[in-house]
Design an enzyme around this catalytic site. Structure first.
Site, PDB file in Angstrom:
ATOM      1  N   HIS A  65       0.814  -1.218   0.000  1.00 34.32           N
ATOM      2  CA  HIS A  65       0.000   0.000   0.000  1.00 34.32           C
ATOM      3  C   HIS A  65       0.852   1.275   0.000  1.00 34.32           C
ATOM      4  CE1 HIS A  65       0.369   0.020   4.527  1.00 34.32           C
ATOM      5  NE2 HIS A  65       0.364   1.327   4.305  1.00 34.32           N
ATOM      6  N   ASN A  79      19.942   9.349   9.400  1.00 32.43           N
ATOM      7  CA  ASN A  79      19.264  10.577   8.990  1.00 32.43           C
ATOM      8  C   ASN A  79      19.180  10.574   7.468  1.00 32.43           C
ATOM      9  OD1 ASN A  79      18.785  13.332   8.120  1.00 32.43           O
ATOM     10  ND2 ASN A  79      19.253  13.973  10.209  1.00 32.43           N
ATOM     11  N   ASP A 107      -0.081  -7.644   2.022  1.00 35.46           N
ATOM     12  CA  ASP A 107       0.413  -6.263   1.925  1.00 35.46           C
ATOM     13  C   ASP A 107       1.936  -6.272   1.899  1.00 35.46           C
ATOM     14  OD1 ASP A 107       0.526  -3.515   1.882  1.00 35.46           O
ATOM     15  OD2 ASP A 107       0.012  -3.257   4.007  1.00 35.46           O
ATOM     16  N   SER A 200       4.514   2.546   7.616  1.00 28.00           N
ATOM     17  CA  SER A 200       4.324   1.385   6.748  1.00 28.00           C
ATOM     18  C   SER A 200       5.618   0.917   6.092  1.00 28.00           C
ATOM     19  CB  SER A 200       3.316   1.721   5.648  1.00 28.00           C
ATOM     20  OG  SER A 200       2.085   2.129   6.198  1.00 28.00           O
TER      21      SER A 200
END
Length: 252
Positions: A65, A79, A107, A200
């Site tokens: 997704h 970073n 997913d 995610s």
């Protein structure tokens, strides 16, 4: 009617996750310097969209997704804005054939990199859990990502990590009312630690191996929710992943 209501609520909560960029680690700490060198920032033209993790020189795993106009990945630094971090274009995206939305599971997505990642001191791969890897309830694992530390905050630049515990699958299913197949639950319920909306594609790491992929949680609730965090279970997809990395292309 009650079952239908639970399904509609569940569907609304998880679909919202696909529209939120960035990653959210709640009650976590800055990742120790030199750790988690497999972590990848998956980006589109506007910047950071999702997390991901490097499994070979030219493949990254993330959530399906996260397919929001992806262009490149950033790796090689805690970073992701650091000038020393490495930027590599994405040449192809391979979603699992059964994926339609997070509510129906599967997913998972592989990103084929246009160039091989320069393996070394700051860039390493993470091994995947095998199909027969056992997880036990309350086993401590970790999840990491870049982004917010509270619901209303902005994205952070530095990688953060938090420990979470595996939650019994039946307990998780009762909490949500419905779960897609092939998922793992960890963090969230019973604690104030875990990921939240938008975190995610990052890995759930247990005993040094990637076991799950951040998939969904309760909509915009980072205080923390009354339902567990849900991850795609990598163990169910290792054969598919191996096939794609060997043939070096997405199956038809």
């Amino acid at each position: 009617m009650k079952v239908l209501g639970q399904f509609l609520l569940f569907h609304a909560l998880i679909c919202a996750a696909s529209h939120v960029q960035g990653s959210v680690i709640i009650k976590g700490d800055l990742a120790p310097e030199g750790s988690m060198q497999f972590m990848v920032s998956v980006q589109n033209k506007n910047g950071h969209v999702c997390g991901g993790f490097l499994i070979s020189e030219d493949f990254v795993v993330t959530a399906a997704h996260c397919d929001i106009g992806l262009k490149h990945v950033i790796l090689g630094g805690h970073n992701w804005k650091n000038s020393n971090a490495k930027k590599i274009e994405i040449s192809n995206q391979c979603k699992y054939k059964n994926y339609s939305d997070v509510g129906n599971g599967s997913d998972i997505m592989l990103l084929k990199l246009a160039n091989k990642a320069p393996m070394g001191q700051n860039i390493k791969t993470i091994p995947l859990a095998k199909k027969n890897t056992n997880l036990s309830v309350n086993q401590e694992c970790s999840v990491a990502g870049w982004g917010k530390t509270v619901s209303t905050g902005g994205l952070a630049d530095d990688l953060r990590v938090v420990n979470v515990s595996i939650i019994d699958h039946n307990d998780c299913q009762q909490s949500w009312g419905r779960l897609p197949p092939n998922v793992i639950c960890a963090g969230g319920k019973y604690t104030d630690k875990g990921f939240c909306q938008g975190d995610s594609g990052g890995p759930l790491v247990c005993n040094g191996k990637a076991v799950g992929i951040v998939s969904f949680n309760k909509n915009n609730n980072c205080t923390y929710p009354d339902v567990p965090n849900v991850y795609t279970d990598i163990r169910e997809y290792v054969d598919w992943i191996k096939y794609i990395t060997i043939v070096n292309s997405c199956p038809l």
